[in-house]
Design an enzyme around this catalytic site. Sequence first.
Site, PDB file in Angstrom:
ATOM      1  N   GLU A   1      -3.554   4.306  18.993  1.00 50.40           N
ATOM      2  CA  GLU A   1      -3.082   3.814  17.696  1.00 50.40           C
ATOM      3  C   GLU A   1      -1.702   4.364  17.359  1.00 50.40           C
ATOM      4  O   GLU A   1      -1.425   5.551  17.525  1.00 50.40           O
ATOM      5  CB  GLU A   1      -4.054   4.192  16.573  1.00 50.40           C
ATOM      6  CG  GLU A   1      -3.583   3.722  15.201  1.00 50.40           C
ATOM      7  CD  GLU A   1      -4.583   3.918  14.085  1.00 50.40           C
ATOM      8  OE1 GLU A   1      -4.262   3.556  12.935  1.00 50.40           O
ATOM      9  OE2 GLU A   1      -5.687   4.428  14.354  1.00 50.40           O
TER      10      GLU A   1
ATOM     11  N   LYS B   1     -17.315   6.563  18.713  1.00 49.15           N
ATOM     12  CA  LYS B   1     -15.876   6.787  18.863  1.00 49.15           C
ATOM     13  C   LYS B   1     -15.510   8.063  18.124  1.00 49.15           C
ATOM     14  O   LYS B   1     -15.989   8.290  17.006  1.00 49.15           O
ATOM     15  CB  LYS B   1     -15.056   5.616  18.328  1.00 49.15           C
ATOM     16  CG  LYS B   1     -13.535   5.807  18.511  1.00 49.15           C
ATOM     17  CD  LYS B   1     -12.777   4.518  18.270  1.00 49.15           C
ATOM     18  CE  LYS B   1     -12.662   4.161  16.800  1.00 49.15           C
ATOM     19  NZ  LYS B   1     -11.820   5.153  16.042  1.00 49.15           N
TER      20      LYS B   1
ATOM     21  N   SER C   1     -12.776   3.677   8.613  1.00 52.12           N
ATOM     22  CA  SER C   1     -11.896   2.970   7.678  1.00 52.12           C
ATOM     23  C   SER C   1     -12.690   2.282   6.584  1.00 52.12           C
ATOM     24  O   SER C   1     -12.123   1.865   5.569  1.00 52.12           O
ATOM     25  CB  SER C   1     -11.038   1.945   8.426  1.00 52.12           C
ATOM     26  OG  SER C   1     -11.842   1.116   9.258  1.00 52.12           O
TER      27      SER C   1
ATOM     28  N   ASP D   1     -17.834   4.888  14.614  1.00 49.15           N
ATOM     29  CA  ASP D   1     -17.047   6.112  14.472  1.00 49.15           C
ATOM     30  C   ASP D   1     -17.912   7.299  14.063  1.00 49.15           C
ATOM     31  O   ASP D   1     -18.785   7.173  13.191  1.00 49.15           O
ATOM     32  CB  ASP D   1     -15.978   5.931  13.391  1.00 49.15           C
ATOM     33  CG  ASP D   1     -14.718   5.276  13.912  1.00 49.15           C
ATOM     34  OD1 ASP D   1     -14.694   4.868  15.086  1.00 49.15           O
ATOM     35  OD2 ASP D   1     -13.754   5.159  13.133  1.00 49.15           O
TER      36      ASP D   1
END
Length: 285
Positions: free
Chosen positions: A187, A118, A50, A88
């Site tokens: 999520e 991740k 993100s 990530d």
Amino acid sequence: MSAHTRTTRKTVTAIRSTKGIGSLVSLTAYSAPMAKLVDEVADVIIVGDSVGMVLYGMPDTLRVTLDMMIAHGAAVVRGAAQACVVVDLPFSTYQESPAQAYRSAARLLAETGAQGVKLEGGTEMADAIRFLTERGIPVMAHVGLMPQQANATGGFRAQGMDPRSAAQVFDAACSAEQAGAFSVVIEGTAEALARHITETLTIPTIGIGASPACDGQVLVTEDMIGAFDAYTPRFVKRYADANAVMRDAIRQYAHDVRQGVFPEPAHCFGYGKPLQLVGAADAAA
């Protein structure tokens, strides 16, 4: 610092052992200063892809590179002393094959010092998760709404809202655990589904727009503090308006500069003392 006072960083084993015991606190960070602040309370800091949207103004996460994640991951590890740091794996760095996933993950951990990686997916990524964990790379899985797959799933839409979709998300979470993941981020799913997954798995679930029943919660820090307002997901609770505070400070600074009241004497070196130049006369001659 003595061995008795040295801060001990949380490990993935410690995180996994919290299943059913309290609630894990997780937030994102992309820089050392933010990591230092978040580290005061967080059990897990996620260096999310993100970062592309929050810091770089990208429209999605697909343009984020492994080099970017390594740079930000290393900064966060330097800034955080006690939280477990998970970074990530960005789009296109792990989906091709387990071997590709290993190369990317191994480089990421070696160059950042993070505790785990991740990746998005469960069922279709089970082989990669197993390949990584069998080779000593801790993996946190991510199921439900998966931003890297938004183009294929119709955008940023809640998942598991119908029986078929719910079964797919549930199977993905179970597959991730069976493949060796130490935790699963859920999520943007139906609340009942996230609750059922949490009750079924023996590893911690971390919810983001999922359910209060999850073993932990995570938010993008900039969303939570009001420092990113391009888009605010429904599941975000804003605890501050950081943009307003920063905007006021920037405007006050600009005002002071234009009015000639900054810098003040306290901000200068030797203010009011006469200038003395050694050898100035010789230089002039």
